[in-house]
Design an enzyme around this catalytic site. Sequence first.
Site, PDB file in Angstrom:
ATOM      1  N   SER A  32       0.887  -1.957  -0.072  1.00 27.15           N
ATOM      2  CA  SER A  32      -0.263  -0.067   0.069  1.00 27.15           C
ATOM      3  C   SER A  32       0.670   1.370   0.514  1.00 27.15           C
ATOM      4  O   SER A  32       1.848   1.066  -0.063  1.00 27.15           O
ATOM      5  CB  SER A  32      -0.630  -0.104   1.044  1.00 27.15           C
ATOM      6  OG  SER A  32       0.519   0.117   2.425  1.00 27.15           O
ATOM      7  N   ASP A  77      -1.217  -1.876  -4.352  1.00 27.31           N
ATOM      8  CA  ASP A  77      -2.902  -1.682  -3.503  1.00 27.31           C
ATOM      9  C   ASP A  77      -3.251  -0.386  -3.511  1.00 27.31           C
ATOM     10  O   ASP A  77      -2.237   0.335  -2.761  1.00 27.31           O
ATOM     11  CB  ASP A  77      -2.867  -2.591  -2.493  1.00 27.31           C
ATOM     12  CG  ASP A  77      -4.406  -2.570  -1.658  1.00 27.31           C
ATOM     13  OD1 ASP A  77      -4.956  -3.240  -2.034  1.00 27.31           O
ATOM     14  OD2 ASP A  77      -4.216  -3.262  -0.097  1.00 27.31           O
ATOM     15  N   GLY A  93     -10.755  -3.917   6.983  1.00 36.03           N
ATOM     16  CA  GLY A  93     -10.142  -3.875   8.565  1.00 36.03           C
ATOM     17  C   GLY A  93     -11.118  -4.926   9.668  1.00 36.03           C
ATOM     18  O   GLY A  93     -11.526  -6.241   9.085  1.00 36.03           O
ATOM     19  N   SER A 119     -10.316 -10.595   5.084  1.00 35.90           N
ATOM     20  CA  SER A 119     -10.154 -11.493   6.125  1.00 35.90           C
ATOM     21  C   SER A 119     -11.224 -11.879   7.141  1.00 35.90           C
ATOM     22  O   SER A 119     -12.362 -11.408   6.961  1.00 35.90           O
ATOM     23  CB  SER A 119      -9.325 -10.411   6.794  1.00 35.90           C
ATOM     24  OG  SER A 119      -7.918  -9.568   6.957  1.00 35.90           O
ATOM     25  N   ASN A 139      -7.886 -10.462  -0.835  1.00 36.10           N
ATOM     26  CA  ASN A 139      -7.334  -9.355  -0.391  1.00 36.10           C
ATOM     27  C   ASN A 139      -6.858  -9.914   1.124  1.00 36.10           C
ATOM     28  O   ASN A 139      -8.420  -9.815   1.665  1.00 36.10           O
ATOM     29  CB  ASN A 139      -7.704  -7.566  -0.354  1.00 36.10           C
ATOM     30  CG  ASN A 139      -6.832  -7.034  -2.079  1.00 36.10           C
ATOM     31  OD1 ASN A 139      -6.687  -8.441  -3.121  1.00 36.10           O
ATOM     32  ND2 ASN A 139      -7.086  -6.400  -2.025  1.00 36.10           N
TER      33      ASN A 139
END
Length: 333
Positions: free
Chosen positions: A50, A83, A185, A218, A259
């Site tokens: 990133s 990213d 997050g 995630s 991702n």
Amino acid sequence: MPLMTTKPMFDLAYDGGFAVGAFNVNNMEITQGIISACAAEKSPLILQISKGARKYANMRFLRHIIAAAVEEHPELPIAIHLDHGDTMDLVKACLNDGFTSVMIDGSHEPYEENVKLTAEVVKTAHPAGVVVEAELGILGGIEEHVVGVKAEEVEKFLTDPEEARDFWRRTKVDSLAIAIGTSHGAYKFKHEAKLAMDRIEQIMKTCPGLPLVMHGSSSVPQEFIDLINKYGGSMPNAKGVPEEQIYAAVTQYGVCKVNIDTDLRLALTAKIREVFATKPSEFDPRNYLGPGREAIVTMVRRKLQALNSVGKAEAVVKQWQKLGEPMPAYYKK
Ligand code: G3H
Ligand code: 13P
Ligand code: ZN
């Protein structure tokens, strides 16, 4: 040295019912954990960086850490990806830094601006041998530049399938990040953790052949949240995307890239907290970063099962050889 763009990966992933894990790297231990897991599972991988990672770690250091990973595992197909790139200047800097893939994220701009910016980036990156990912729709939850999309409002921010088709046609982008209920997050859902599967399916049908990308994927494993909360942390109500839903999206609906950043952060943090709490006299960073790195290996190996990418490395290398992809100009210096 199978450092490559994502094209050979997505060629196989699209029809092969798997996705390539795209893992955010910020330091040596995280990179080593990811690459060890992919080597153990023989999975292709994307190392993504990133703007914040570039700032934190200094690109020269990251580049050498990644070069070491590639040298250690010449058998693995690896792409280096920007990213959430936000400007043409950043994209150009990445082209000069040896990235094989870049994302231009104009999702927070009005549609026509997003089209214009993305098309310009494609025109700049393609001649340099670099592929481009863009984003359409707004991820639920809190995203860069987008704060506070409420659960009940998420539906209207999902990617519109017709718009996706128009966007693809006009920009010639290589892959598209879509808003389908995920968010970045550790707090992705207030209620039931659920992706808009019907929307992914519609986008796949409207844009046949376009590799889709899932950001904010995630799973926020409960074991890490429990360790963090047990050893002095405070992460109540953390919730991620269930791995079964990721498996369904990648095996059925053209999702080729998934991702993962938060799960890496959680694994590392949980283990460091555990060592600090259970061994208060410990002060050697190797003795807390080491267990953190091990936790990343275990977590990523499990993730690769959910992505159905286990054992796919060799076939991707063969596809890369078949395409005879030229390396980006950076590697010809
Ligand atoms: O999409 C965001 C990634 O998790 C990167 O986060 O900007 O804090 O490095 P970062
Ligand atoms: P997570 O926060 O779910 O790991 O998503 C990371 C991501 O999408 C990076 O672009
Ligand atoms: Zn993202």
